[in-house]
Design a protein around this motif. Structure first.
Motif, PDB file in Angstrom:
ATOM      1  N   GLU C 238       0.865  -1.172   0.000  1.00  0.00           N
ATOM      2  CA  GLU C 238       0.000   0.000   0.000  1.00  0.00           C
ATOM      3  C   GLU C 238       0.898   1.217   0.000  1.00  0.00           C
ATOM      4  OE1 GLU C 238      -3.659   0.107   2.790  1.00  0.00           O
ATOM      5  OE2 GLU C 238      -2.159  -1.232   3.655  1.00  0.00           O
ATOM      6  N   ARG C 243      -2.666   7.074  -2.939  1.00  0.00           N
ATOM      7  CA  ARG C 243      -3.357   5.800  -3.059  1.00  0.00           C
ATOM      8  C   ARG C 243      -2.782   4.914  -4.140  1.00  0.00           C
ATOM      9  NH1 ARG C 243      -8.093   3.379  -1.403  1.00  0.00           N
ATOM     10  NH2 ARG C 243      -9.036   2.605  -3.307  1.00  0.00           N
ATOM     11  N   THR C 244      -2.529   5.482  -5.270  1.00  0.00           N
ATOM     12  CA  THR C 244      -2.156   4.637  -6.403  1.00  0.00           C
ATOM     13  C   THR C 244      -0.654   4.501  -6.562  1.00  0.00           C
ATOM     14  OG1 THR C 244      -2.385   6.594  -7.764  1.00  0.00           O
ATOM     15  CG2 THR C 244      -4.243   5.076  -7.715  1.00  0.00           C
ATOM     16  N   GLU C 451      -0.542  -6.000  -9.424  1.00  0.00           N
ATOM     17  CA  GLU C 451      -1.902  -5.780  -9.898  1.00  0.00           C
ATOM     18  C   GLU C 451      -2.569  -4.841  -8.904  1.00  0.00           C
ATOM     19  OE1 GLU C 451      -5.730  -8.699 -10.544  1.00  0.00           O
ATOM     20  OE2 GLU C 451      -3.724  -9.526 -10.349  1.00  0.00           O
ATOM     21  N   TYR C 452      -3.094  -3.749  -9.398  1.00  0.00           N
ATOM     22  CA  TYR C 452      -3.703  -2.791  -8.471  1.00  0.00           C
ATOM     23  C   TYR C 452      -5.114  -3.242  -8.139  1.00  0.00           C
ATOM     24  CZ  TYR C 452      -5.277   1.448  -6.272  1.00  0.00           C
ATOM     25  OH  TYR C 452      -5.779   2.345  -5.361  1.00  0.00           O
ATOM     26  N   ASN C 453      -5.387  -3.325  -6.843  1.00  0.00           N
ATOM     27  CA  ASN C 453      -6.737  -3.697  -6.416  1.00  0.00           C
ATOM     28  C   ASN C 453      -7.473  -2.439  -5.998  1.00  0.00           C
ATOM     29  OD1 ASN C 453      -8.948  -4.492  -4.622  1.00  0.00           O
ATOM     30  ND2 ASN C 453      -8.137  -6.549  -4.877  1.00  0.00           N
ATOM     31  N   ASP C 454      -8.534  -2.169  -6.769  1.00  0.00           N
ATOM     32  CA  ASP C 454      -9.267  -0.927  -6.585  1.00  0.00           C
ATOM     33  C   ASP C 454      -9.970  -0.866  -5.236  1.00  0.00           C
ATOM     34  OD1 ASP C 454      -9.430   1.360  -7.853  1.00  0.00           O
ATOM     35  OD2 ASP C 454     -11.017   0.801  -9.274  1.00  0.00           O
ATOM     36  N   LEU C 455     -10.516  -2.013  -4.830  1.00  0.00           N
ATOM     37  CA  LEU C 455     -11.305  -2.048  -3.590  1.00  0.00           C
ATOM     38  C   LEU C 455     -10.421  -1.844  -2.370  1.00  0.00           C
ATOM     39  CD1 LEU C 455     -13.535  -4.990  -4.575  1.00  0.00           C
ATOM     40  CD2 LEU C 455     -14.425  -2.853  -3.693  1.00  0.00           C
ATOM     41  N   GLY C 457      -7.249  -0.809  -2.489  1.00  0.00           N
ATOM     42  CA  GLY C 457      -6.273   0.257  -2.639  1.00  0.00           C
ATOM     43  C   GLY C 457      -4.857  -0.236  -2.427  1.00  0.00           C
ATOM     44  N   GLN C 529     -13.732  -8.804 -11.648  1.00  0.00           N
ATOM     45  CA  GLN C 529     -14.358  -8.124 -10.516  1.00  0.00           C
ATOM     46  C   GLN C 529     -14.341  -9.030  -9.291  1.00  0.00           C
ATOM     47  OE1 GLN C 529     -16.464  -5.250 -11.616  1.00  0.00           O
ATOM     48  NE2 GLN C 529     -16.491  -4.528  -9.508  1.00  0.00           N
ATOM     49  N   SER C 532     -11.016  -9.538  -7.961  1.00  0.00           N
ATOM     50  CA  SER C 532     -10.468  -8.407  -7.244  1.00  0.00           C
ATOM     51  C   SER C 532     -11.115  -8.262  -5.862  1.00  0.00           C
ATOM     52  CB  SER C 532     -10.614  -7.153  -8.103  1.00  0.00           C
ATOM     53  OG  SER C 532     -11.443  -6.217  -7.503  1.00  0.00           O
TER      54      SER C 532
END
Lengths: 317, 302, 677
Positions: C238, C243-244, C451-455, C457, C529, C532
């Motif tokens: 993280e 965030r990204t 791999e970026y996990n949106d949920l 972060g 989805q 993730s």
């Protein structure tokens, strides 16, 4: 104590006094049976028919005659026997030679107060003819309908079911009687008073009419107007529900109506314009007893006991 | 009457097993310092804790009403119908009714819908004649998980009657009423000619019950046979030869049943009770009641 | 047998405790199935099969009334199983034989059980099985199964106690969810705050699982390529400040390899620590803060973006600027680390220079000549690097997951003949060539991308993202990262490997490395989805749950200021809070299910209670007038008030026009009633 809730004077000035006098006069004849007499009167006021179940000689006939005389109503007595035919009580069409046509001869049932002695001695056919007449308030013979007189009040007596040679009334027909009461042997003191007193037959002859038929109609109308509140109807329905849960043959909707009318009459007789749970309890055994007495699941329990159980286990809401 | 206002909660046997499992989990968790096992441990603990109010409230607004029990003869079974009423607005489940004082009879009711009642019949042996109190009734429930038990006590004020055990000589006593113009008449008894049927009187011999009628769904009825008439029977406590009062009462009970079965009018005389001759169900129960409540010649027993 | 049967006959009569009802058994079976997954990978396979067989047999036997009755048969079976376990593991001690034994016993118990009591026993045993499952594995997937099993066990108990209540089969689940929802705050409270007392009794059972995963300290040709298909998680990262994360490719530094053996490179046997204090901390805006959760890999690598400093506890900074754990990492570990954007080292000491120029003897002349040709052309290091990259770019080199076998001396073969390789081939050969050209160089092995996990972060880095690249020493710049792979496959650095491979497959450049179906599946939005979400949960499980051990809790409690009073008062406080919570639940449930009583009735009941307290108790079946009569008889002094109240009550409840008297008057009368008595 319910002075402020008494029936307004202009509505029916006669009611309490007349009923009181009526009850009092009847009680004088039938000594020591005040409660049974009051129940009988309530039954009459509620436009129901009465079944008295007791051994001979306790004053069944006297009671019914006293009621009839106090009301100035026509009285008939029919002794039921096993060879009695429906026509014997309803009436016959007999060919009149003089007029060259059939004339209907009214049977003894065409009376205002009918005492039927030992109703369970007659054959089921006769019994059902009687009970149908009681229910419908008219008789149909040969396609002609004959209205029975008003008021029409049947007092039937029967010996306890254990007697031999009887045809017990079918359960469905017992329902047609609003109440079943038992007179029973009088208390020792009452019996002494009766032994010392005047001859009953003499007394009956001296009875004066207390209520005119017109007043009786008025009172009967007033009975239906006695208020039964939502809380009371809840209690009544709780009783019906409980009986249906507990017994294979619970109380019918007609029994519910019978309970309501009888308790209204009882409330009126006590000078109230509303029904209290106590009224329901007072008439409960008389109204429910014969309707509950046929529970297969609980043999040997008399209907009175079952009704008493109901009243002692269903809480007053 | 102490109504079941307050409910008690106490652990059941399964709770011990649960404690064992929790202890094992705790040991494993702390020795491994494993948060996952801690989570399992706390999860199970929390579910257990949360189930306590669930169990506790499973009896809220649940009450009982006892109906009067039918009189029974000593040595037979008393059956006591009890209605368990659910006055709440939720279905109550897994309720047990226990009568701890009389043989620990228990009845299980799986569910009672909101506002409805369930009827159960408790049966327990009638040991001694007389009028007895029912004793404390207990409602318990372990729903939903069974780790704790909630208990509500009810002490109904109702009583039940136990009639003396009928025993002794079934033949009715010979001294009969001296009727001045007694003529031989047919009476019902132990004869050979079928004379009709009537309702079964509790306690009488089951020999003559019309079982075929029972099978048809009708109440118990007894076939009657006619025999030579014998007049009314006088049953007198003091005329009996036995010394033991209980034995005398048993004999009298036997005769009452026999006389009722034979439809012969009978009178009953006890030291301080006198019942006039009659026959019928009401009379029968009146006599039986007098017999079962008999307190002895000298007055009430201690 | 017979004796015990006769002894328990009375209870049997009362309980009819002879069969297990079908529905609870179904729930129990479902729960037991969910306890299987941890067994599958970790125990001898016959144990799981036996367990399944017992379950299936039970369902066949139960309706037919069969069960395991004979004590002798039970004993024989138990002994057989014990023997089998001993044969499978060679011992009866240790966690695996222990769990196997338990599983086998549960199976036998299932076959034997036929009473309600035994059913409850099996439920309790199943909970112990859940516990054992956690001893075997604490993966999120396993944990998920075990918690599902726990919930199903609760449902089984609920269904069992429901008895014959009507309702669909899923109704117990509703009750279960209600229980679980109410339990959730209690669990959180207990988990966060309840002190975890260390018993000091250590049960050494964790080690066997620590199979080593990921790369080793040796970079041999084809070594990383074997990891290319592994979807196992290496770590998650993280970026708390943004965030990204930073722009540009993410190079996660793992280990620096100094020792060159041609196509093969090695790390140091025991890395030497370099001191952190001599280094200058970069400015705040020049540093990237990362929070990293490592999955246990059994080695000591710890990962960070290039140029880490600010060493987390339990780690050291090894020569070559990489993190090295003091102990092997056998359970998930979480740490924070800072990485500088700018180069840190300005000087290369003699030892390091010697190390960075070391070469094996096995270099062939052709290779040396190639390197020398660049050096003679332009001795400027940047120019040499540039021409080397130019060489890779133009001479027909291909990037492939399966480049074929190479030996450690096959440098020449790779550079001049086959020219097909994976990242380690390019990194190894490039670094060797740099050294041949006289530029200090080293190989870095770590991970590229993620791999970026949106949920959640976070970046999820898998073993498949393992990468090798080079660093060369530029005198005025310091160590500079050079990734020769990008010269061959320029877009590799921007993507994680799987998407890179996928894009290659899509454009037809590469044969399908993975199963075509799987590749196609991963391209579906829905699947991605779900994946993730699953990864996010997985991450939360690893960080929030598995990371929250006793030490972390201690820190947490200290930060809240709750450790001052000691563990016992804290435990008491937690229990009190839970108790209050339970009371709130009870009150809430009571409110929702209490019978409805209207006000008049409630007031009248209060009046009855008042009378009951002074000895006149109303029978529930008693009407108001009868009760009044009784009350006035036994309480002549209060008769006036009793009459008054009863009259009002009747007027309100039974009279035709109840509005005449207000309820408030009635309430007043009843409130005043205590005063009189």
């Amino acid at each position: 104590m319910f002075a402020q809730r008494m029936i307004p004077a202009d509505d029916c000035a006669v009611t309490p006094d007349h009923v009181d006098a009526f009850v009092k006069q009847t009680c004088e004849v039938i000594v020591g049976k005040n409660r049974a007499v009051k129940l009988a009167v309530a039954c009459l006021l509620a436009r129901g028919h009465l079944l008295i179940e007791d051994i001979p000689g306790v004053g069944k006939t006297t009671l019914s005659q006293a009621l009839a005389r106090s009301l100035a109503l026509a009285f008939q007595r029919i002794q039921f026997t096993s060879d009695l035919l429906p026509a014997d009580i309803l009436g016959n069409s007999i060919f009149d030679r003089h007029e060259q046509r059939f004339v209907f001869h009214r049977g003894p049932l065409f009376s205002q107060v009918v005492l039927i002695d030992e109703v369970n001695r007659a054959t089921p056919k006769t019994q059902s003819a009687l009970l149908e007449a009681m229910e419908e308030q008219h008789i149909s013979i040969d396609g002609v309908t004959y209205q029975l007189p008003e008021p029409f009040f049947v007092i039937a007596t029967q010996n306890p079911q254990t007697a031999v040679g009887t045809f017990p009334l079918p359960e469905s027909q017992l329902d047609r009687f609003l109440m079943r009461i038992e007179l029973g042997v009088p208390e020792r003191a009452s019996e002494r008073a009766m032994l010392l007193g005047m001859d009953r037959r003499e007394m009956l002859k001296e009875l004066k009419p207390v209520i005119s038929p017109r007043t009786l109609f008025e009172i009967q109308d007033n009975v239906r107007n006695v208020h039964a509140s939502a809380a009371l109807l809840d209690y009544l329905q709780d009783l019906l529900d409980a009986s249906r849960q507990r017994h294979t043959t619970g109380l019918s909707p007609r029994a519910g109506l019978a309970l309501l009318h009888a308790s209204q009459a009882w409330a009126l007789m006590n000078g109230r314009d509303m029904v209290l749970p106590e009224d329901l309890q007072a008439i409960g055994i008389a109204v429910m007893g014969h309707r509950l007495g046929h529970d297969i699941a609980q043999p040997g329990q008399s209907g009175r006991t079952l009704a008493d159980n109901l009243l002692h286990s269903v809480p007053v809401p | 009457m102490k109504t079941g206002k307050f409910a008690l909660v106490y652990p059941t046997g399964n709770f011990a097993a649960l404690l064992f499992v929790l202890a094992a989990m705790w040991y494993a968790a702390s020795s491994q310092n494993s948060p996952a096992i801690y989570l399992l441990l706390f999860g199970l603990t929390a579910v257990f804790l949360v189930s306590i109010p669930h169990t506790l409230l499973n009896l809220a607004d649940v009450t009982i009403a006892t109906e009067s029990a039918k009189p029974a003869f000593a040595g037979q079974e008393v059956s006591l119908p009890v209605a368990i009423m659910n006055c709440s607005r939720a279905t109550r489940r897994g309720i047990q009714l226990v009568l701890p004082t009389r043989g620990g009879e228990r009845k299980h009711v799986d569910f009672i819908a909101a506002g409805k009642a369930a009827r159960v019949t408790l049966r327990f042996p009638a040991k001694q004649r007389g009028e007895h109190r029912i004793g404390t009734l207990r409602l318990t429930s372990i729903y939903p998980l069974g780790f704790v038990r909630v208990l509500k006590k009810f002490a109904p004020s109702q009583t039940y009657l136990v009639y003396p055990k009928p025993s002794g000589d079934p033949r009715l006593p010979m001294h009969r009423a001296r009727l001045p113009h007694s003529r031989p008449q047919t009476e019902l008894g132990e004869g050979d000619d079928f004379a009709g049927v009537r309702a079964y009187v509790p306690g009488e011999s089951q020999r003559h019950i019309d079982w075929r009628a029972v099978a048809r769904g009708q109440p118990l009825i007894t076939k009657q046979f006619a025999a030579e008439a014998e007049g009314s029977v006088h049953l007198d406590f003091s005329a009996l030869r036995f010394h033991d009062a209980e034995q005398r009462l048993s004999q009298l009970a036997m005769w009452v049943i026999e006389a009722e079965r034979a439809r012969r009018p009978y009178s009953l005389r006890l030291p301080n009770t006198d019942i006039a001759p009659a026959v019928g169900e009401a009379h029968f129960h009146r006599c039986m009641r007098a017999l079962s409540l008999f307190q002895g010649e000298e007055g009430p027993r201690p | 047998m017979r004796l015990s049967k006769s002894r328990s006959s009375r209870r049997t009569q009362q309980w009819k405790d002879t069969t297990i009802p079908r529905r609870p058994l179904l729930w129990l079976a479902a729960a037991l199935l969910f306890t299987l997954p941890p067994m599958l990978g970790n125990l001898a396979s016959w144990v799981a099969w036996f367990f399944l067989l017992a379950l299936a047999l039970k369902f066949w036997m139960e309706p037919r009334g069969y069960r395991l009755r004979s004590t002798i048969l039970k004993l024989i079976l138990a002994c057989l199983m014990l023997g089998a376990i001993f044969l499978s593991y060679g011992t009866l001690k240790g966690i695996e034989p222990g769990v196997s034994l338990l599983a086998v016993l549960v199976s036998l118990k299932i076959l034997e059980a036929h009473t309600a009591r035994e059913f409850q026993m099996i439920v309790m045993m199943a909970w112990v099985l859940c516990l054992c499952g956690f001893l075997l594995s604490q993966d999120f997937a396993v944990a998920f199964c075990l918690f599902v099993a726990s919930a199903l066990l609760i449902a089984a108990l609920v269904q069992f106690h429901r008895g014959s209540s009507p309702g669909a089969f899923w109704v117990p689940l509703v009750t279960t969810f209600k229980l679980l929802a109410q339990a959730a705050p209690v669990v959180v409270l207990l988990f966060l705050l309840f002190p975890r007392i260390n018993t000091g009794l250590q049960l050494r059972i964790g080690d066997f699982h620590a199979a080593m995963t990921g790369f080793s300290d040796r970079l041999s040709p084809g070594g990383i390529a074997t990891l290319a298909n592994s979807s196992e998680i290496a770590f998650r990262a993280e970026f708390p400040d943004s965030r990204t994360g930073p722009a540009g490719p993410l190079y996660w530094r793992g280990v620096v390899m100094w020792r060159c053996e041609g196509m093969e490179w090695r790390g140091p046997y025991s890395p030497t620590s370099i001191s952190d204090s001599s280094r200058r901390y970069p400015a705040r805006d020049k540093a990237i803060r990362q929070r990293i959760t490592i999955a246990p890999h059994g080695l000591r690598w710890m990962f960070a973006l290039d140029r880490p400093f600010g060493i987390p506890s339990g780690a050291m900074l090894a020569r070559g600027n990489y993190l090295y754990s003091v102990r092997p990492i056998r359970k998930p570990r979480r740490y924070e680390v800072l990485s500088s954007i700018e180069p840190i080292d300005k000087e290369l000491d003699a030892y390091e220079r010697r190390q960075a120029l070391q070469l094996p003897a096995s270099i062939t002349p052709a290779v040396s000549e190639l390197a020398a040709s660049w050096a003679t052309h332009d001795s400027e290091p940047r120019a040499i690097v540039k021409s080397a990259l130019q060489f890779f770019r133009t001479q027909g080199f291909r990037y492939s997951v399966s480049p074929g076998e190479y030996n450690k001396n096959d440098l020449e073969e790779f550079l001049f003949h086959r020219r097909t390789g994976f990242c380690e081939h390019y990194a190894a050969s490039f670094a060797t060539l740099m050294r041949l050209a006289g530029i200090p160089a080293r190989v870095v092995v770590g991970y590229l991308g993620g791999e970026y996990n949106d949920l959640g972060g976070f970046f999820l880095v898998r073993q498949a993202d393992t990468h090798a690249w080079c660093e060369v020493w530029i005198p005025d710049h310091g160590w500079m990262r050079v990734d020769p792979t990008t010269a061959v496959a320029p877009d590799r650095a921007g993507l994680d490997l799987s998407s890179f491979l996928a894009s290659r497959v899509a454009s037809g450049e590469m044969a399908t490395g993975r199963g075509a179906l799987l590749t196609r599946l991963t391209r579906l939005a829905l699947v991605n989805q779900i994946r993730s979400i699953w990864e996010a949960l997985n991450y939360q499980w690893d960080t929030r749950v598995l990371g929250f051990d006793a030490d972390v809790q201690d820190v947490f409690l200290t930060s809240l200021g709750l450790t001052k009073s000691g563990p016992l008062p804290l435990a008491m406080q937690v229990l009190i809070v839970i108790f209050v919570l339970l009371i709130i639940y009870a009150g809430w449930m009571q409110l929702r299910t209490r019978r409805r009583v209207d006000r008049i009735q409630a007031l009248y009941e209060r009046y009855c209670q008042k009378l009951a307290r002074i000895g006149v108790r109303r029978d529930p079946c008693e009407g108001p007038v009868d009760f009044e009569k009784r009350a006035t008889q036994s309480l002549p002094s209060a008769s006036k008030y009793v009459r008054q109240i009863t009259e009002t009550y009747i007027a309100l409840r039974y009279a035709p026009e109840p509005a005449v008297i207000s309820v408030d008057k009635f309430a007043k009368e009843i409130n005043a009633f205590t005063a009189h008595t």
